[in-house]
Design an enzyme around this catalytic site. Sequence first.
Site, mmCIF file in Angstrom:
data_model
loop_
_atom_site.group_PDB
_atom_site.id
_atom_site.type_symbol
_atom_site.label_atom_id
_atom_site.label_comp_id
_atom_site.label_asym_id
_atom_site.label_seq_id
_atom_site.Cartn_x
_atom_site.Cartn_y
_atom_site.Cartn_z
ATOM 1 N N ALA A 150 0.847 -1.246 0.093
ATOM 2 C CA ALA A 150 0.042 -0.129 0.014
ATOM 3 C C ALA A 150 1.058 1.219 -0.061
ATOM 4 C CB ALA A 150 -0.857 -0.054 1.296
ATOM 5 N N PRO A 151 0.378 2.471 -0.680
ATOM 6 C CA PRO A 151 1.047 3.773 -0.680
ATOM 7 C C PRO A 151 0.803 4.467 0.757
ATOM 8 C CG PRO A 151 -1.028 3.819 -1.801
ATOM 9 C CD PRO A 151 -1.172 2.545 -1.114
ATOM 10 N N LYS A 176 2.063 -4.939 3.552
ATOM 11 C CA LYS A 176 3.130 -4.095 3.632
ATOM 12 C C LYS A 176 2.800 -2.708 3.371
ATOM 13 C CE LYS A 176 6.545 -2.294 1.267
ATOM 14 N NZ LYS A 176 6.700 -0.991 1.872
ATOM 15 N N GLU A 251 -3.767 -1.123 -8.398
ATOM 16 C CA GLU A 251 -4.406 0.273 -8.553
ATOM 17 C C GLU A 251 -3.224 1.319 -8.577
ATOM 18 O OE1 GLU A 251 -7.442 0.597 -8.697
ATOM 19 O OE2 GLU A 251 -8.391 -1.029 -8.022
ATOM 20 N N CYS A 285 -5.004 9.905 -5.981
ATOM 21 C CA CYS A 285 -4.848 9.306 -7.331
ATOM 22 C C CYS A 285 -5.982 9.919 -8.366
ATOM 23 C CB CYS A 285 -4.780 7.666 -7.159
ATOM 24 S SG CYS A 285 -6.069 7.002 -6.315
HETATM 25 P P1 NAD Z 1 4.966 3.970 -4.532
HETATM 26 O O1 NAD Z 1 4.822 2.994 -5.961
HETATM 27 O O2 NAD Z 1 6.268 4.529 -4.606
HETATM 28 O O3 NAD Z 1 5.143 2.942 -3.169
HETATM 29 C C1 NAD Z 1 3.913 2.227 -3.033
HETATM 30 C C2 NAD Z 1 4.111 0.761 -2.224
HETATM 31 O O4 NAD Z 1 5.193 0.136 -2.955
HETATM 32 C C3 NAD Z 1 5.138 1.236 -1.024
HETATM 33 O O5 NAD Z 1 4.733 0.504 0.225
HETATM 34 C C4 NAD Z 1 6.514 0.898 -1.495
HETATM 35 O O6 NAD Z 1 7.444 0.583 -0.400
HETATM 36 C C5 NAD Z 1 6.351 -0.215 -2.129
HETATM 37 N N1 NAD Z 1 7.391 -0.515 -3.250
HETATM 38 C C6 NAD Z 1 8.168 0.518 -3.663
HETATM 39 N N2 NAD Z 1 9.121 -0.245 -4.784
HETATM 40 C C7 NAD Z 1 8.621 -1.400 -4.543
HETATM 41 C C8 NAD Z 1 9.270 -2.721 -5.341
HETATM 42 N N3 NAD Z 1 10.440 -2.487 -6.055
HETATM 43 N N4 NAD Z 1 8.662 -3.828 -4.913
HETATM 44 C C9 NAD Z 1 7.377 -3.988 -4.156
HETATM 45 N N5 NAD Z 1 7.056 -2.973 -3.312
HETATM 46 C C10 NAD Z 1 7.714 -1.647 -3.849
HETATM 47 O O7 NAD Z 1 3.796 4.714 -4.449
HETATM 48 P P2 NAD Z 1 3.800 5.823 -3.336
HETATM 49 O O8 NAD Z 1 4.578 7.095 -3.767
HETATM 50 O O9 NAD Z 1 3.718 5.352 -2.112
HETATM 51 O O10 NAD Z 1 2.322 6.457 -3.722
HETATM 52 C C11 NAD Z 1 1.776 7.381 -4.302
HETATM 53 C C12 NAD Z 1 1.221 6.627 -5.811
HETATM 54 O O11 NAD Z 1 0.181 5.602 -5.625
HETATM 55 C C13 NAD Z 1 0.518 7.549 -6.799
HETATM 56 O O12 NAD Z 1 0.955 7.132 -8.074
HETATM 57 C C14 NAD Z 1 -0.637 7.139 -6.896
HETATM 58 O O13 NAD Z 1 -1.400 7.669 -7.857
HETATM 59 C C15 NAD Z 1 -0.945 5.869 -6.376
HETATM 60 N N6 NAD Z 1 -2.201 5.559 -5.782
HETATM 61 C C16 NAD Z 1 -3.127 4.935 -6.497
HETATM 62 C C17 NAD Z 1 -4.460 4.555 -6.007
HETATM 63 C C18 NAD Z 1 -5.393 3.950 -6.933
HETATM 64 O O14 NAD Z 1 -6.478 3.508 -6.497
HETATM 65 N N7 NAD Z 1 -5.342 3.733 -8.205
HETATM 66 C C19 NAD Z 1 -4.826 5.034 -4.612
HETATM 67 C C20 NAD Z 1 -3.607 5.471 -3.917
HETATM 68 C C21 NAD Z 1 -2.394 6.102 -4.334
#
Ligand code: NAD
Length: 494
Positions: A150-151, A176, A251, A285
């Site tokens: 999750a983000p 996570k 997502e 998002c």
């Molecule tokens: P991110 O992709 O950087 O990180 C998201 C999660 O992925 C974190 O827990 C991070 O630790 C993990 N992660 C990072 N690298 C990874 C890897 N190589 N392998 C596995 N996991 C990994 O995103 P963010 O900066 O935390 O969140 C913002 C993003 O989330 C934006 O692009 C936003 O649009 C998107 N988002 C989408 C939705 C939706 O419903 N579509 C909802 C909320 C946020």
Amino acid sequence: MTAFSHGHQFINGSYRTGTGGSFPRVNPATGAIAEEVDYASIRDLNDAVQAAASAFPAWSSLTPGERSEHLLNFAVALTARADELAAMETAQTGKTARLSSGFDIPGTIDNVNFFAGAARHLQGLAAGDYAGKSTSMVRREAIGVIGSIAPWNYPLQMAAWKVLPAIAAGNTIVLKPSELTPGTSLLFAQIASEAGLPDGVINVVVGSGQEVGEALVRHPLVKMSSFTGSTAVGRRVMAMAAESGKRVHLELGGKAPLIVFQDADVEAAAHGAVAGSTINAGQDCTAATRAYVHSSLFGAFTARVAALMETMVVGDPLLEDTDMGSLISQAHRTKVASMVDRAVAAGATVLTGGGAPDLAGAFYRPTLIVGAAQDSEIVQDEIFGPVLVVLPFETEDQAIALANDSAFGLAASAWTSNVHLAMRAGAEIEAGCVWINEHIPIVSEMPHGGFKSSGFGKDMSSYSFEEYTNVKHVLISHDTDIHKEWQNTVFKQR
Ligand code: NAD
């Protein structure tokens, strides 16, 4: 925040300290170090996955009614701790207390209540006789251990959207959360446990994406990876899952258009655009990021949006009068500011905002930009900050084409008083959600999820069960004749 003195890993019903190092988490609204967050090692992760695998047979064997009762008890327990959850959400994200207590926490509790009910409606096709003397039925079965990532933008809600449909359908989970915002996910799992959910049904591991996230996706006991986050990382998750043919649910990012047609109520559209572009400091998002406005309304719309943005109070997220808190980090603010600066260098004009107030935290003012080109970075790439770009259009066809001229397809809105145009926008805009004369509202009963580079799969609603269940066909023959006619196509009946 010293709430996690027993560690930041919630595994098999209790806290433990991760053995994979640690990380100083900063309160983004003050810039001060808030706590040292311990990271899971691969050994800790293995323990969490093993706990979920061990809990699966008993949890998946409960009746829907029994799982529903667990979730109802969980909702009551969360409601009792709502203030604590809201305070923690604000402390770790910098979002306003008003948003945490008015949106994030009640939305999460509503989700728990929804899935408590939906758990009892996990239906397959009841029965049908389709092949001679036989009856077919469809079983919906839990998949096993789900690994979810999750983000940080809505930490609790994003965790809930992943956890609830999965466990309501009988799966167990290892979540996570983002390492920047682990607090409310941990408290969520703890409260679930205190409310009586069996140990191992919800486990939370905190660690870096590259190490713990990747190991979770690749873990052989994890049968499905569900991910919410950026498009770039989502593609990486999909590539890793492909190595073993694992199921994924993605997502991803968004770049939502907001179309203001010629007959729209400009005042309503301007209010919708300001709320839709600055909610959660634009780190949403589905945030409105590109407004396409009929040329006859362009001046009135931009003037009103700029005026409304200038009234917004930016600062201490704990104060009741504050409209917008901080961004998630100084690094993220630098990214947002750099994109705005590059847009200006490329010829765009900032009508209001475009800078940071003189405060210690990672704040950025609500920003309105005009004069950018449709193919420019500020119009095409996700900014994830409180920035709205406005472009004019002349015809309805052009407006819809511009809205669809994007790699993303998560959400969109159209503002009009013409029912034909409203229906046309609903049908022709390429996005998982199209609002008419609104922008942002989500409800537990309706699906949330994108098209194109915004991913696939649905969160919330009973559609999310499609993601978290295996659909199985069981055919029962009631033909007592040994000789089945179709077998003649294979070997002559003897
Ligand atoms: P991110 O992709 O950087 O990180 C998201 C999660 O992925 C974190 O827990 C991070 O630790 C993990 N992660 C990072 N690298 C990874 C890897 N190589 N392998 C596995 N996991 C990994 O995103 P963010 O900066 O935390 O969140 C913002 C993003 O989330 C934006 O692009 C936003 O649009 C998107 N988002 C989408 C939705 C939706 O419903 N579509 C909802 C909320 C946020």
